[in-house]
Every structure is written in structure tokens, then in C-alpha cells.
Design a protein around this motif. Structure first.
Motif, PDB file in Angstrom:
ATOM      1  N   LYS A 134     -29.911   8.927  33.679  1.00 28.81           N
ATOM      2  CA  LYS A 134     -30.186   7.905  32.666  1.00 28.81           C
ATOM      3  C   LYS A 134     -29.859   6.504  33.185  1.00 28.81           C
ATOM      4  O   LYS A 134     -30.645   5.567  33.033  1.00 28.81           O
ATOM      5  N   THR A 135     -28.670   6.367  33.785  1.00 26.82           N
ATOM      6  CA  THR A 135     -28.206   5.033  34.198  1.00 26.82           C
ATOM      7  C   THR A 135     -28.982   4.477  35.380  1.00 26.82           C
ATOM      8  O   THR A 135     -28.882   3.279  35.676  1.00 26.82           O
ATOM      9  N   ARG A 136     -29.742   5.334  36.078  1.00 25.20           N
ATOM     10  CA  ARG A 136     -30.559   4.844  37.198  1.00 25.20           C
ATOM     11  C   ARG A 136     -31.450   3.684  36.747  1.00 25.20           C
ATOM     12  O   ARG A 136     -31.630   2.700  37.481  1.00 25.20           O
ATOM     13  N   ALA A 137     -31.966   3.771  35.538  1.00 25.56           N
ATOM     14  CA  ALA A 137     -32.825   2.702  35.014  1.00 25.56           C
ATOM     15  C   ALA A 137     -32.074   1.749  34.090  1.00 25.56           C
ATOM     16  O   ALA A 137     -32.309   0.542  34.107  1.00 25.56           O
ATOM     17  N   GLN A 138     -31.136   2.325  33.298  1.00 24.93           N
ATOM     18  CA  GLN A 138     -30.439   1.518  32.288  1.00 24.93           C
ATOM     19  C   GLN A 138     -29.345   0.648  32.871  1.00 24.93           C
ATOM     20  O   GLN A 138     -29.127  -0.484  32.434  1.00 24.93           O
ATOM     21  N   PRO A 147     -28.030   0.344  36.789  1.00 32.40           N
ATOM     22  CA  PRO A 147     -28.010   0.776  38.202  1.00 32.40           C
ATOM     23  C   PRO A 147     -26.620   0.731  38.840  1.00 32.40           C
ATOM     24  O   PRO A 147     -26.305   1.590  39.669  1.00 32.40           O
ATOM     25  N   ASP A 148     -25.779  -0.245  38.473  1.00 36.97           N
ATOM     26  CA  ASP A 148     -24.438  -0.337  39.067  1.00 36.97           C
ATOM     27  C   ASP A 148     -23.587   0.870  38.668  1.00 36.97           C
ATOM     28  O   ASP A 148     -22.838   1.415  39.489  1.00 36.97           O
ATOM     29  N   ALA A 149     -23.674   1.256  37.382  1.00 41.34           N
ATOM     30  CA  ALA A 149     -22.918   2.430  36.917  1.00 41.34           C
ATOM     31  C   ALA A 149     -23.419   3.694  37.603  1.00 41.34           C
ATOM     32  O   ALA A 149     -22.632   4.569  37.995  1.00 41.34           O
ATOM     33  N   CYS A 150     -24.737   3.788  37.746  1.00 43.45           N
ATOM     34  CA  CYS A 150     -25.326   4.936  38.451  1.00 43.45           C
ATOM     35  C   CYS A 150     -24.808   5.001  39.880  1.00 43.45           C
ATOM     36  O   CYS A 150     -24.392   6.056  40.363  1.00 43.45           O
ATOM     37  N   ALA A 151     -24.808   3.857  40.552  1.00 47.56           N
ATOM     38  CA  ALA A 151     -24.349   3.799  41.943  1.00 47.56           C
ATOM     39  C   ALA A 151     -22.888   4.220  42.052  1.00 47.56           C
ATOM     40  O   ALA A 151     -22.503   4.962  42.969  1.00 47.56           O
ATOM     41  N   ASN A 152     -22.056   3.747  41.121  1.00 45.78           N
ATOM     42  CA  ASN A 152     -20.630   4.069  41.177  1.00 45.78           C
ATOM     43  C   ASN A 152     -20.383   5.563  40.947  1.00 45.78           C
ATOM     44  O   ASN A 152     -19.544   6.177  41.602  1.00 45.78           O
ATOM     45  N   THR A 153     -21.120   6.137  40.013  1.00 47.70           N
ATOM     46  CA  THR A 153     -20.991   7.581  39.772  1.00 47.70           C
ATOM     47  C   THR A 153     -21.339   8.368  41.026  1.00 47.70           C
ATOM     48  O   THR A 153     -20.605   9.279  41.446  1.00 47.70           O
ATOM     49  N   LEU A 154     -22.449   8.037  41.640  1.00 49.04           N
ATOM     50  CA  LEU A 154     -22.888   8.759  42.833  1.00 49.04           C
ATOM     51  C   LEU A 154     -21.945   8.533  44.007  1.00 49.04           C
ATOM     52  O   LEU A 154     -21.645   9.470  44.759  1.00 49.04           O
ATOM     53  N   PHE A 155     -21.457   7.304  44.162  1.00 50.16           N
ATOM     54  CA  PHE A 155     -20.511   7.002  45.241  1.00 50.16           C
ATOM     55  C   PHE A 155     -19.260   7.875  45.094  1.00 50.16           C
ATOM     56  O   PHE A 155     -18.788   8.477  46.069  1.00 50.16           O
ATOM     57  N   ASN A 156     -18.722   7.956  43.883  1.00 53.04           N
ATOM     58  CA  ASN A 156     -17.520   8.767  43.655  1.00 53.04           C
ATOM     59  C   ASN A 156     -17.786  10.249  43.876  1.00 53.04           C
ATOM     60  O   ASN A 156     -16.959  10.950  44.461  1.00 53.04           O
ATOM     61  N   CYS A 157     -18.946  10.703  43.439  1.00 57.37           N
ATOM     62  CA  CYS A 157     -19.272  12.119  43.646  1.00 57.37           C
ATOM     63  C   CYS A 157     -19.416  12.445  45.127  1.00 57.37           C
ATOM     64  O   CYS A 157     -19.020  13.530  45.584  1.00 57.37           O
ATOM     65  N   VAL A 158     -19.975  11.522  45.891  1.00 51.41           N
ATOM     66  CA  VAL A 158     -20.101  11.737  47.341  1.00 51.41           C
ATOM     67  C   VAL A 158     -18.725  11.841  47.984  1.00 51.41           C
ATOM     68  O   VAL A 158     -18.495  12.688  48.863  1.00 51.41           O
ATOM     69  N   GLN A 159     -17.778  11.005  47.555  1.00 56.86           N
ATOM     70  CA  GLN A 159     -16.427  11.073  48.121  1.00 56.86           C
ATOM     71  C   GLN A 159     -15.751  12.394  47.768  1.00 56.86           C
ATOM     72  O   GLN A 159     -15.036  12.979  48.582  1.00 56.86           O
ATOM     73  N   ILE A 160     -15.961  12.862  46.539  1.00 54.29           N
ATOM     74  CA  ILE A 160     -15.400  14.153  46.126  1.00 54.29           C
ATOM     75  C   ILE A 160     -15.986  15.268  46.988  1.00 54.29           C
ATOM     76  O   ILE A 160     -15.259  16.148  47.476  1.00 54.29           O
ATOM     77  N   ILE A 161     -17.303  15.237  47.198  1.00 54.25           N
ATOM     78  CA  ILE A 161     -17.959  16.263  48.019  1.00 54.25           C
ATOM     79  C   ILE A 161     -17.426  16.220  49.451  1.00 54.25           C
ATOM     80  O   ILE A 161     -17.156  17.268  50.054  1.00 54.25           O
ATOM     81  N   ALA A 162     -17.264  15.023  49.983  1.00 53.73           N
ATOM     82  CA  ALA A 162     -16.766  14.886  51.355  1.00 53.73           C
ATOM     83  C   ALA A 162     -15.381  15.512  51.491  1.00 53.73           C
ATOM     84  O   ALA A 162     -15.105  16.256  52.442  1.00 53.73           O
ATOM     85  N   CYS A 163     -14.506  15.216  50.540  1.00 51.48           N
ATOM     86  CA  CYS A 163     -13.144  15.766  50.597  1.00 51.48           C
ATOM     87  C   CYS A 163     -13.140  17.268  50.352  1.00 51.48           C
ATOM     88  O   CYS A 163     -12.386  18.013  50.988  1.00 51.48           O
ATOM     89  N   LEU A 164     -13.989  17.713  49.438  1.00 48.71           N
ATOM     90  CA  LEU A 164     -14.066  19.154  49.182  1.00 48.71           C
ATOM     91  C   LEU A 164     -14.575  19.919  50.394  1.00 48.71           C
ATOM     92  O   LEU A 164     -14.171  21.061  50.633  1.00 48.71           O
ATOM     93  N   SER A 165     -15.448  19.306  51.180  1.00 54.69           N
ATOM     94  CA  SER A 165     -15.943  20.003  52.367  1.00 54.69           C
ATOM     95  C   SER A 165     -14.804  20.323  53.325  1.00 54.69           C
ATOM     96  O   SER A 165     -14.821  21.360  54.001  1.00 54.69           O
TER      97      SER A 165
END
Length: 540
Positions: A456-460, A462-480
Motif C-alpha cells: 500500500k505505502t509504495r504509492a501512498q 514511498p518513504d515509509a515503504c522504503a523504511n519497512t523494506l530496509f528494516n526487513c532486509v536487515q532482519i533477513i541478513a541477520c537471520l541468515s
């Protein structure tokens, strides 16, 4: 610090089954974790190629013990490789280096005060006209009257001498036995009670089954044990007058932990005494039935050797694994063979199940339905879903470029907590709890993704969307990294995708990083496979 991890040596007289994998897998989790921590790891094991079980199988198949043991040794190596066991050295008791080490070790013991010659009675079958090894003697346990072999009672776990078995008979023909006299060397375990009791008392952190078994052996009174036998298949006894005898299997196979360590020490250019000295930590990983061999026999041999080598620190002894509600039985073909399950299913799915549902503190059961369910809901639906929807979203909508963001305080706290909790639990042998803690972070990551609603936030916004994805990527990196000890195959893919290090520390993926092509980590297993596998099992 030097970390020795010894995995039990399986008998090379038949294929490995899932019970073996469940008992041995924690050793690989330990090895991968400690390497990521930057420690010098010595993860060793091998195939137990001598002993009566091998000669029995050889006789049944019309082959030599050497041919049988070598065939199964090769099979074991293939299975362990398929399942990702990262042994630093996996060898066999027929390896020349092991045999030379054992003979040298025994020579030193023979000059000490814990070895003596005794005249003993050897079981002889008048019908078969042959001397029987302890394993070929059957009868009743002298302690509780249960059916037993002459070497160990499966019902109570008691390690026996064949001449103590009640109503002893030949396992081949059923004839009553007579006993002949022979001279053998004995290890005077009874004289080591003080040291063995101190070892037990100094390790209240051992698994409950290890403490209970060891205490029972001590309280019931330790018996001296023969370390030589009139055998054809085994390691020669390094003593004059014993040319017709071999070193008894229990007095040489557990020394495999030392012989393999000696090989690695030589290769790495460090003193063997350093690995078996003060600046070390030793784990021994095995099943419940092997407890006395690691808490009584191995320490007794080391103490009798007299060179002040390190005794076991942590005993990782599993309980029993059942299969579809019944005891695993190789004789009745009620077993899932490791080579078969390894060939048909994702190795990380197998590893995950046997840690998450392993017999760590109590007996557990393997069912095909639960195996499929856990793959689909926890690996695919939990961890795989977090990775796939996060990274694929970035590839699809952001040209594969990790967006800018700031690591949330709560996210960083969750990651730091996971690293600490999982590490502490692995170190202390609580593997199921460690995996649960790792998946707490998986669940947290999925909640973050859902709460952020990037679709949803991708269009509504974009900054919130980016922050969510950035945090999820860091979680995935650490979980790996956190999941690497448990799920090395899928974790290695993520490490490569995100260009991460192999260190046990917070991982970071910078904004602007270009993702490669992303593939699915786990495939859904159709539920019909569970029914098909169960039917195959019943038809074996």
C-alpha cells in the motif's frame, strides 16, 4: 579457545536411519556456530568398522568384514555430505592412523597401574564349535531378568560381561554354552571411582539422562572390564603373548575422538596436548544408549593413560526417536533410511525437523504428516515467506535496489536479543530452544512487513515503504547468520544474495545494494506425499 566436537561413530554394519541423524545433527550445529564465533573447531567422527556387528553382517552376506565396513563407510560419507555435516575429519577405525594411535595409547596404558592380566571364561558353543564374542551370547540380564545380549542390555542400559548373562545361549543355534579359560588384559575401572564421581559432580549441566545413567553405574558399583578379546577382526594388541587377540572394540572406538584430533592437530601445526589441555571445550554428541561409553569408558581410558588429558566437558546425549508411534527396528524394517530421505527432500527441511522435533530432552516421534506440515507452515510459510516477499518486492518494484532507511530501535533490539539468546542456547546444548528463539525473530520480521504494508505505502508513502523494506532486509541478513548452524543450505543462498560475512555478528546491507535474481528457498510439499511415504513404510 579450541573446541572439540565429537560425534558418535556409527557401526558400519548397516545403513543409517533417521534415529542416527537426530542424535548426531546437534554436533554440526555446534561446529558451525563455533566457527562463526571465530573459534578453532575440531569436529570429528568416523565409521566404527571393527566389532561383532560387522562380522555378523559380513557372514550373512558372504563377504569379508573389510568389504562390508568399507561399503557402509562410503554410504555414511555420502549421507553426511548430502545433509551438510561439516566434519573437519570423518574417518574410520580401519584407518592406519587410528590403529597406530590406539596401539601407542594402549602401550602407555599397559605400563600404568590400571591394567592387569586376568584369567577369564570365554563363551564357547559346543554345537558351532567356536568361541563367541559377547554380542553373540543371548540370555537374560542379571540385573532385571530382561532378554539381553552378552555385551549390553537394551532394556536397562547395563554394560555386561558375557559370563554374567543368565541362561546364556548361542545366538546362532540356540545351544547352551560352556566356558573356556583365557588370559586377557583388564582395565581397572573400579579403582577410578573417585575420579569418575568427581567428573559427574563437576558437571551438573550434563543432560538429565547422562547424569542419571552415570550416577546409576557409579552407585551400583563399577566393574573392571576386559580390553582384549580372542578375535580375528580388530586392532592388534601391542603386547608380547597376545598375538592371537585383538583390542576389544569398546577400548578402541571411543579413542577415535583422540586419534582424529591428533591428525588434525598435526595438519594445523598445533600440539595435541593444547587441544586436550586447559584452553579447550569438549562436546560429545550421541544417543542415549552410548552414554556409559562417554561418561565412564572414555574417561576411564584417558585417566588410565595417565597423561592428564582433558576429560569430557559437555555430554549432548539425546533420547529416543520413534517412527509413526512405534520403536524404530532395523530387523523388522520399520525405519526410514537416511540415504532415502536425504535423496528425496530438501536437506534443510530434514535438519529443521530433527532439531525442532528432535529427542533432545524426551522421546519424540517422527511422522510424515508432521514433517510435511512443518515444512509448509514454518519453513515455507514463515521463514521462506519473509525472505521471498521482501526481496522479490524490491526486485519487482524497486529495480532490485535496497532502499534507504533507518534501522528501528526496536528492530535492532530484537536482532541483538536473538543473537545473544540463540548463541547461549546453542553453547549449552539447548538446540530446540535456540531454534525457537531464531524463529521468534522470523515472526517479528513478518509482523513488521505486515504492519508496514509496503504493497500500500509504495504509492501512498514511498518513504515509509522504503523504511519497512530496509528494516526487513536487515532482519533477513541477520537471520541468515543466526540460522546458518541449523539451515546452512538456504542460509548460504541468502549470504550470497546479500554479500554478507560469515561472522556471528549483526549483518548490514547498505541502501543502494543491487540484489541479484532471487529464487525460492523452500518448495511446498504436497500432503499426498505424506500418505505415500507412510504406505511405502508399511510395505517395506
Amino acid at each position: 579457545m579450541n573446541i572439540l566436537i565429537g560425534g558418535a561413530w556409527p557401526y558400519a554394519n548397516g545403513s543409517l536411519h533417521i534415529g542416527h541423524i537426530a542424535a548426531l545433527l546437534p554436533g554440526d550445529v555446534l561446529a558451525r556456530y563455533w566457527r562463526a564465533r571465530g573459534k578453532s573447531v575440531y569436529y570429528v567422527s568416523g565409521s566404527d568398522c571393527f566389532g561383532t556387528p560387522v562380522t555378523i553382517r559380513a557372514k550373512q552376506e558372504g563377504r569379508t568384514p573389510s568389504e562390508i565396513s568399507e561399503a557402509y563407510h562410503k554410504e555414511f560419507c555420502e549421507v553426511f555430505q548430502q545433509l551438510g555435516f561439516s566434519y573437519d575429519l570423518y574417518t574410520k577405525t580401519t584407518d592406519k592412523r587410528h590403529m597406530e594411535f590406539v596401539r601407542a595409547f594402549h602401550k602407555i596404558m599397559y605400563h600404568g597401574r590400571y591394567i592387569e592380566e586376568r584369567e577369564v571364561k570365554l563363551a564357547f558353543c559346543p554345537s558351532c564349535q567356536k568361541v563367541l564374542t559377547d554380542r553373540l551370547v543371548v540370555g537374560e540380564c542379571p540385573a532385571y531378568g530382561m532378554p539381553t545380549r552378552g555385551d549390553q542390555c537394551d532394556a536397562c542400559g547395563e554394560v555386561l560381561e558375557a559370563d554374567t548373562v543368565v541362561n546364556a545361549r548361542c545366538s546362532d543355534c540356540g545351544s547352551a554354552l560352556i566356558y573356556k579359560k583365557s588370559t586377557q588384559l583388564f582395565l581397572l575401572i573400579s579403582k577410578l571411582e573417585t575420579e569418575l564421581r568427581a567428573l559427574l559432580n563437576n558437571h551438573p549441566d550434563w543432560r538429565k539422562n547422562a547424569i542419571a545413567f552415570t550416577k546409576r553405574y557409579l552407585d551400583e558399583g563399577l566393574r573392571d572390564r576386559a580390553i582384549t578379546r580372542d578375535l580375528d577382526w580388530g586392532i592388534d594388541v601391542p603386547k608380547d603373548g597376545y598375538a592371537d587377540k585383538k583390542i576389544y572394540i569398546w577400548a578402541e572406538n571411543v579413542l577415535g575422538y583422540l586419534s582424529t584430533s591428533a591428525v588434525l592437530c598435526k595438519e594445523r601445526g598445533i600440539d595435541f596436548e593444547e587441544l586436550f589441555g586447559e584452553n579447550a571445550l569438549h562436546y560429545y554428541v550421541h544417543g542415549k544408549d552410548n552414554i556409559p561409553f562417554h561418561t565412564i569408558i572414555l574417561p576411564s581410558l584417558i585417566l588410565a593413560h595417565g597423561k592428564n588429558l582433558r576429560l569430557p566437558d559437555r555430554i549432548i546425549s539425546s533420547e529416543y526417536l520413534t517412527l509413526e508411534g512405534k520403536k524404530i527396528s532395523t530387523s523388522q524394517n520399520w525405519a526410514i533410511w537416511a540415504k532415502d530421505i536425504a535423496a528425496r527432500y530438501n536437506p534443510d527441511t530434514i535438519r529443521y525437523f530433527f532439531i525442532a522435533n528432535g529427542p533432545e530432552k524426551r522421546d519424540t516421534d517422527f511422522s510424515w504428516r508432521e514433517f510435511v506440515e512443518r515444512n509448509n507452515t514454518e519453513l515455507l510459510g514463515g521463514w521462506g515467506n519473509l525472505v521471498n516477499r521482501t526481496l522479490v518486492f524490491i526486485v519487482k518494484y524497486l529495480d532490485g535496489i535496497v532502499p534507504k532507511g533507518v534501522l528501528d530501535h526496536d528492530t535492532q533490539s530484537q536482532i541483538e536479543t536473538a543473537f545473544a539468546a540463540v548463541g547461549e542456547k546453542i553453547e549449552t546444548g539447548k538446540f530446540k530452544e535456540a531454534l525457537d528463539s531464531a524463529f521468534d525473530l522470523v515472526r517479528y520480521g513478518n509482523r513488521c512487513y505486515d504492519a508496514g504494508e509496503p504493497w500500500k505505502t509504495r504509492a501512498q508513502c514511498p518513504d515509509a515503504c522504503a523504511n519497512t523494506l530496509f528494516n526487513c532486509v536487515q532482519i533477513i541478513a541477520c537471520l541468515s547468520m543466526i540460522l546458518t548452524p541449523f539451515l546452512p543450505f538456504s542460509s548460504s543462498k541468502i549470504v550470497k544474495w546479500l554479500d554478507l560475512t560469515s561472522k556471528w555478528e549483526l549483518q548490514q546491507v547498505p541502501a543502494g545494494y543491487q540484489l541479484p535474481q532471487i529464487t525460492i528457498l523452500f518448495e511446498r510439499i504436497d500432503k499426498r506425499y505424506a500418505e505415500e511415504e507412510l504406505e511405502k513404510l508399511k510395505m517395506q
